[in-house]
Design an enzyme around this catalytic site. Structure first.
Site, PDB file in Angstrom:
ATOM      1  N   LYS A  69       0.801  -1.232   0.000  1.00 17.08           N
ATOM      2  CA  LYS A  69       0.000   0.000   0.000  1.00 17.08           C
ATOM      3  C   LYS A  69       0.839   1.291   0.000  1.00 17.08           C
ATOM      4  CE  LYS A  69      -4.396  -1.565   1.867  1.00 17.08           C
ATOM      5  NZ  LYS A  69      -5.477  -1.328   2.821  1.00 17.08           N
ATOM      6  N   ASP A 105     -10.311   2.912   1.081  1.00  9.84           N
ATOM      7  CA  ASP A 105     -10.576   2.366   2.419  1.00  9.84           C
ATOM      8  C   ASP A 105     -11.298   3.411   3.269  1.00  9.84           C
ATOM      9  OD1 ASP A 105      -9.460  -0.191   2.168  1.00  9.84           O
ATOM     10  OD2 ASP A 105      -7.453   0.528   2.686  1.00  9.84           O
TER      11      ASP A 105
HETATM   12  P1  NAP Z   1      -1.364  -3.584  10.940  1.00 11.58           P
HETATM   13  O1  NAP Z   1      -0.844  -2.443  10.139  1.00 11.58           O
HETATM   14  O2  NAP Z   1      -0.571  -4.822  11.093  1.00 11.58           O
HETATM   15  O3  NAP Z   1      -1.697  -3.015  12.416  1.00 11.58           O
HETATM   16  C1  NAP Z   1      -2.190  -3.836  13.423  1.00 11.58           C
HETATM   17  C2  NAP Z   1      -2.140  -3.101  14.758  1.00 11.58           C
HETATM   18  O4  NAP Z   1      -2.634  -3.981  15.766  1.00 11.58           O
HETATM   19  C3  NAP Z   1      -0.720  -2.699  15.187  1.00 11.58           C
HETATM   20  O5  NAP Z   1      -0.776  -1.484  15.893  1.00 11.58           O
HETATM   21  C4  NAP Z   1      -0.343  -3.853  16.114  1.00 11.58           C
HETATM   22  O6  NAP Z   1       0.602  -3.497  17.087  1.00 11.58           O
HETATM   23  C5  NAP Z   1      -1.653  -4.127  16.786  1.00 11.58           C
HETATM   24  N1  NAP Z   1      -1.695  -5.476  17.345  1.00 11.58           N
HETATM   25  C6  NAP Z   1      -1.386  -6.633  16.708  1.00 11.58           C
HETATM   26  N2  NAP Z   1      -1.543  -7.669  17.553  1.00 11.58           N
HETATM   27  C7  NAP Z   1      -1.929  -7.142  18.741  1.00 11.58           C
HETATM   28  C8  NAP Z   1      -2.219  -7.704  20.018  1.00 11.58           C
HETATM   29  N3  NAP Z   1      -2.164  -9.025  20.226  1.00 11.58           N
HETATM   30  N4  NAP Z   1      -2.581  -6.865  21.016  1.00 11.58           N
HETATM   31  C9  NAP Z   1      -2.650  -5.548  20.803  1.00 11.58           C
HETATM   32  N5  NAP Z   1      -2.370  -4.946  19.630  1.00 11.58           N
HETATM   33  C10 NAP Z   1      -2.023  -5.744  18.613  1.00 11.58           C
HETATM   34  O7  NAP Z   1      -2.782  -4.053  10.391  1.00 11.58           O
HETATM   35  P2  NAP Z   1      -3.914  -3.150   9.697  1.00 11.58           P
HETATM   36  O8  NAP Z   1      -3.763  -3.199   8.247  1.00 11.58           O
HETATM   37  O9  NAP Z   1      -3.947  -1.833  10.389  1.00 11.58           O
HETATM   38  O10 NAP Z   1      -5.218  -4.010  10.049  1.00 11.58           O
HETATM   39  C11 NAP Z   1      -5.720  -4.047  11.374  1.00 11.58           C
HETATM   40  C12 NAP Z   1      -7.046  -4.836  11.390  1.00 11.58           C
HETATM   41  O11 NAP Z   1      -7.996  -4.178  10.562  1.00 11.58           O
HETATM   42  C13 NAP Z   1      -6.921  -6.263  10.826  1.00 11.58           C
HETATM   43  O12 NAP Z   1      -7.773  -7.081  11.581  1.00 11.58           O
HETATM   44  C14 NAP Z   1      -7.438  -6.149   9.409  1.00 11.58           C
HETATM   45  O13 NAP Z   1      -8.002  -7.335   8.933  1.00 11.58           O
HETATM   46  C15 NAP Z   1      -8.508  -5.082   9.597  1.00 11.58           C
HETATM   47  N6  NAP Z   1      -8.778  -4.341   8.348  1.00 11.58           N
HETATM   48  C16 NAP Z   1     -10.024  -4.414   7.853  1.00 11.58           C
HETATM   49  C17 NAP Z   1     -10.341  -3.730   6.695  1.00 11.58           C
HETATM   50  C18 NAP Z   1     -11.740  -3.802   6.160  1.00 11.58           C
HETATM   51  O14 NAP Z   1     -11.975  -3.411   5.017  1.00 11.58           O
HETATM   52  N7  NAP Z   1     -12.678  -4.260   6.933  1.00 11.58           N
HETATM   53  C19 NAP Z   1      -9.363  -2.957   6.045  1.00 11.58           C
HETATM   54  C20 NAP Z   1      -8.076  -2.896   6.609  1.00 11.58           C
HETATM   55  C21 NAP Z   1      -7.790  -3.594   7.780  1.00 11.58           C
HETATM   56  P3  NAP Z   1       2.188  -3.347  16.729  1.00 11.58           P
HETATM   57  O15 NAP Z   1       2.280  -2.006  16.063  1.00 11.58           O
HETATM   58  O16 NAP Z   1       2.829  -3.397  18.051  1.00 11.58           O
HETATM   59  O17 NAP Z   1       2.520  -4.505  15.833  1.00 11.58           O
END
Ligand code: NAP
Length: 282
Positions: A69, A105
């Protein structure tokens, strides 16, 4: 009758697994009698520039997911204002031989919560500080809400960098807190961590007591469609929404860009129901 021109589209990312995106795009196309091919192209990070030059540039457009991205940005000719603000692109459109990057998004998030009758105002709590949390924080601030970011201890430095980026770009302040200290009442809780995603469906990013004080809950996760967080909200009589309508809306907005159509809430709701059925059958 005007001839239907077939559009050649794709999703690029790595890994792509059993992505539900082709089903969503074909269902959206069926709603509007559009003709398109939508393929999955798994591209490892090191191969992005070469694949962009050799194959992707022949497409009419494509969606972009993790890990490309931000890496796609320098390969493009220009960015929409939102893609430039976030420095992240999830949709590319070929416009007279030039490649323009968009971020649908954010529009997907805004249109899905609006369709569900969930307001973005007052005090909003966002968990996590990754790509999705970043977009939610910007959009909630732009909608006029106060934002608190709740993160695990190991993410505090990353969260502080986002806090500074928001100060620089929007001249606005966000609060930072540790996930385990969240106890206040928030008008809206948004989960932007993968906590609660299949197969770890018993996990919840926040204490149940904190969830029960919320005005509404949005969980970006869509597998399962009811996470532990959303179950706690439902049992407490709090309105909740999963991430599937956002996923479908971001695809609908991409189709709007590629095909010049406009989707209604009813059309998107039908496609969301289809995608939910598909996810439940897997
Ligand atoms: P990302 O960039 O990997 O960010 C994930 C975040 O969650 C990071 O801040 C990470 O912390 C934190 N995290 C991971 N495991 C954790 C835990 N066990 N306890 C507490 N915090 C934790 O992922 P993303 O792209 O932002 O996506 C996040 C979520 O949104 C995912 O579930 C994804 O499927 C969902 N999503 C959905 C859509 C949709 O269209 N519905 C679109 C995008 C994303 P660290 O920084 O410390 O690693």
């Amino acid at each position: 009758m005007a001839e239907v021109v077939k559009k050649h589209l794709a999703l690029i990312g790595c890994p792509l697994g059993h992505s539900v995106s082709p089903l969503i795009h074909q269902a959206l196309a069926a709603e509007k009698q559009l003709s398109l091919s939508y393929t999955l192209q798994e591209i490892p990070p090191a191969a992005l520039a070469e694949r962009f030059a050799t194959g992707l540039s022949a497409l009419d457009g494509f969606n972009v997911t993790i890990p490309h991205k931000t890496e796609i940005v320098p390969l493009l000719d220009s960015l929409s204002p939102r893609a430039a603000l976030f420095g992240a692109v999830n949709t590319v459109r070929r416009e007279e031989g030039r490649f323009v990057g968009y971020n649908t998004d954010c529009e997907g998030f805004l249109r899905s919560v609006k369709a569900a009758g969930i307001a973005i105002d007052g005090n909003v709590l966002i968990t996590g500080c990754g790509g999705a949390a970043r977009m939610f924080a910007f959009e909630c601030l732009l909608a006029g809400a106060q934002v608190t970011l709740a993160v695990r201890d190991s993410s505090l430095t990353k969260a502080a960098a986002l806090q500074q980026e928001i100060r620089d770009k929007l001249q606005k302040e966000i609060r930072l807190t540790a996930l385990q200290s969240v106890d206040g009442a928030y008008d809206l809780i948004i989960n932007a961590t993968p906590v609660g995603m299949a197969p770890h469906t018993d996990a919840c990013p926040l204490a149940a007591a904190a969830v029960k004080k919320a005005g509404a809950v949005f969980d970006a996760i869509y597998n399962p469609t009811e996470t532990q967080l959303l179950k706690i909200a439902r049992e407490a009589g709090i309105p909740g929404l999963n991430g599937l309508p956002m996923l479908v809306w971001q695809a609908a907005v991409a189709e709007e860009l590629w095909n010049g159509v406009t989707f209604t809430e009813e059309e998107v709701a039908r496609v969301t129901a289809l995608a939910e059925k598909e996810l439940k059958n897997r």
